[in-house]
Motif scaffolding. Structure first.
Motif, PDB file in Angstrom:
ATOM      1  N   LYS A 125      11.393   2.691   5.064  1.00 20.12           N
ATOM      2  CA  LYS A 125      10.193   2.394   4.273  1.00 20.12           C
ATOM      3  C   LYS A 125       9.583   1.086   4.756  1.00 20.12           C
ATOM      4  O   LYS A 125      10.251   0.060   4.811  1.00 20.12           O
ATOM      5  CB  LYS A 125      10.529   2.301   2.780  1.00 20.12           C
ATOM      6  N   ASP A 127       6.945  -0.838   3.450  1.00 18.02           N
ATOM      7  CA  ASP A 127       6.634  -1.830   2.422  1.00 18.02           C
ATOM      8  C   ASP A 127       7.731  -1.829   1.370  1.00 18.02           C
ATOM      9  O   ASP A 127       8.125  -0.764   0.879  1.00 18.02           O
ATOM     10  CB  ASP A 127       5.281  -1.490   1.778  1.00 18.02           C
ATOM     11  N   ASN A 225      -5.392   1.220  -1.716  1.00 20.59           N
ATOM     12  CA  ASN A 225      -4.023   1.509  -1.318  1.00 20.59           C
ATOM     13  C   ASN A 225      -3.594   0.583  -0.181  1.00 20.59           C
ATOM     14  O   ASN A 225      -3.756   0.912   0.996  1.00 20.59           O
ATOM     15  CB  ASN A 225      -3.908   2.968  -0.868  1.00 20.59           C
ATOM     16  N   ASN A 227      -0.335  -0.648  -0.268  1.00 21.88           N
ATOM     17  CA  ASN A 227       0.967  -0.006  -0.132  1.00 21.88           C
ATOM     18  C   ASN A 227       0.732   1.488  -0.294  1.00 21.88           C
ATOM     19  O   ASN A 227       0.489   1.984  -1.385  1.00 21.88           O
ATOM     20  CB  ASN A 227       1.921  -0.524  -1.216  1.00 21.88           C
ATOM     21  N   GLY A 229       1.011   5.790   0.101  1.00 24.01           N
ATOM     22  CA  GLY A 229       1.917   6.908  -0.112  1.00 24.01           C
ATOM     23  C   GLY A 229       1.248   8.197   0.330  1.00 24.01           C
ATOM     24  O   GLY A 229       0.059   8.197   0.695  1.00 24.01           O
ATOM     25  N   HIS A 276       0.317   8.407   6.133  1.00 22.99           N
ATOM     26  CA  HIS A 276       0.283   7.483   5.006  1.00 22.99           C
ATOM     27  C   HIS A 276       1.542   7.569   4.146  1.00 22.99           C
ATOM     28  O   HIS A 276       1.571   7.030   3.035  1.00 22.99           O
ATOM     29  CB  HIS A 276      -0.937   7.754   4.125  1.00 22.99           C
ATOM     30  N   GLY A 278       4.272   6.101   4.186  1.00 25.10           N
ATOM     31  CA  GLY A 278       4.898   4.818   3.875  1.00 25.10           C
ATOM     32  C   GLY A 278       6.299   4.674   4.431  1.00 25.10           C
ATOM     33  O   GLY A 278       6.915   3.611   4.315  1.00 25.10           O
ATOM     34  N   GLY A 293       5.445   8.385   8.737  1.00 24.83           N
ATOM     35  CA  GLY A 293       4.528   7.255   8.683  1.00 24.83           C
ATOM     36  C   GLY A 293       4.145   6.708  10.044  1.00 24.83           C
ATOM     37  O   GLY A 293       4.886   6.781  11.020  1.00 24.83           O
ATOM     38  N   GLN A 298      -0.427   1.740   9.267  1.00 21.30           N
ATOM     39  CA  GLN A 298       0.115   0.886   8.205  1.00 21.30           C
ATOM     40  C   GLN A 298      -0.395  -0.546   8.372  1.00 21.30           C
ATOM     41  O   GLN A 298      -0.713  -1.229   7.390  1.00 21.30           O
ATOM     42  CB  GLN A 298       1.643   0.906   8.253  1.00 21.30           C
TER      43      GLN A 298
END
Length: 343
Positions: A125, A127, A225, A227, A229, A276, A278, A293, A298
């Protein structure tokens, strides 16, 4: 929107003592600078190019998932072109369903695995934060519900209307339509070029949307957004979607088959869900299941005025907006942003 096939070793962090002060802001980041498609490098690097496309097309990626969906829909669910010569509710409703259902399955499935079930915890992940709740910035004060609304309400509506027009034009013979038998070589070549066309179109439309007026009134909906998803992928303002999905209209000029249009449709709609997500990788039972991701994009959501395009065509490098993940690139991007908004 979309494929970063050159991300370095999954899960590897920068070494302790790295002088980038931004490292502390990331939970996970790929090792080394963010890569770009080596096809455009000189002198040529044929092995690197082969490895890039092997990684993009021979794994579960933001290219192959849309392609599999397109083939499935084409052979089992798409109405025959001859049924689409007139605007009639039956086939038009089916096209809408063929947008809504795959979008909901992929985005909803990834969201469930990564953020509800937390099937891989925070492994890969980017973030360290969770998605936002009880925040008035978002519609319904909830990031996920906001994203679902703008995806299914805005994006899928605009995309469906555009597709109605395109299939109707194809069905009436007003655009060049090919079959596998009539043009087998071009059939394959055009399939490979569609992601490049998408990247070219996306860079310039996206760059336009970052002009201060359009950004403030339109594109800011997507950039709520920071952060991101899975549901953030095409969570866009109506006007942005009117621009974003014009990429499909290339099929009015370039000889295409309905399968090409379907691949383009799902690449444009599904690949942002994955880019997206994440998380750099989807991991199940301790095994890497898919590449998800896109750290290239990002970085755009973190620093805003960089990486407007995709890693497939290096427009950002050519026009000075490339952020490769280094401290120097962060400093350069912040200076560019300051200049942009103080003109």
């Amino acid at each position: 929107m979309q494929v970063d096939a050159a991300n370095s070793i999954a899960g590897q962090q920068r070494k302790a003592g790295d002088d980038d002060p931004e490292n502390a802001r990331w939970h996970h980041r790929p090792a080394g600078p963010v890569g770009l498609n080596p096809l455009f490098e000189w002198p040529p690097r044929p092995v690197a190019v082969f490895n890039w496309y092997r990684g993009a097309w021979l794994q579960l990626t933001a290219l192959t998932v849309p392609f599999v969906i397109a083939v499935t829909v084409y052979f089992w669910f798409l109405p025959p072109l001859e049924d689409m010569t007139r605007f009639e509710p039956g086939w038009m409703f089916r096209i809408w369903l063929l947008n809504i259902i795959p979008q909901s399955i992929v985005a909803g499935g990834l969201h469930w695995w990564l953020y509800v079930r937390k099937g891989q915890g925070t492994k890969t992940k980017f973030d360290r934060r969770d998605l936002t709740r009880d925040n008035g910035v978002f519609t319904f004060r909830n990031q996920v519900w906001d994203n679902i609304w703008w995806t299914l309400g805005s994006a899928m509506t605009v995309a469906t209307v555009y597709q109605w027009v395109l299939f109707w034009v194809m069905a009436n013979g007003w655009s060049p339509v090919i079959t596998w038998d009539s043009a087998p070589v071009w059939f394959v070549v055009w399939m490979f070029f569609i992601p490049m066309w998408s990247g070219l179109h996306f860079y310039w439309v996206h760059r336009l949307e970052h002009q201060p007026v359009l950004y403030r009134h339109v594109h800011a909906v997507h950039h709520r957004n920071v952060n991101i998803g899975p549901w953030s992928g095409i969570s866009n303002h109506w006007f942005e979607n009117l621009l974003y999905f014009t990429t499909y209209f290339v099929h009015l000029l370039v000889a295409s088959n309905p399968l090409h249009l379907l691949f383009h449709v799902y690449f444009q709609q599904i690949s942002p869900v994955m880019s997206h997500a994440g998380f750099e990788k989807i991991v199940a039972n301790g095994t890497e299941a898919a590449r998800s991701g896109d750290f290239f994009h990002q970085l755009h959501h973190r620093y805003f005025e960089c990486n407007y395009g995709t890693s497939e065509i290096p427009f950002d490098k050519w026009f000075g907006t490339y952020h490769d993940g280094t401290a120097a690139a962060t400093e350069r991007t912040r200076k560019f942003k300051k200049q942009m908004y103080t003109r």
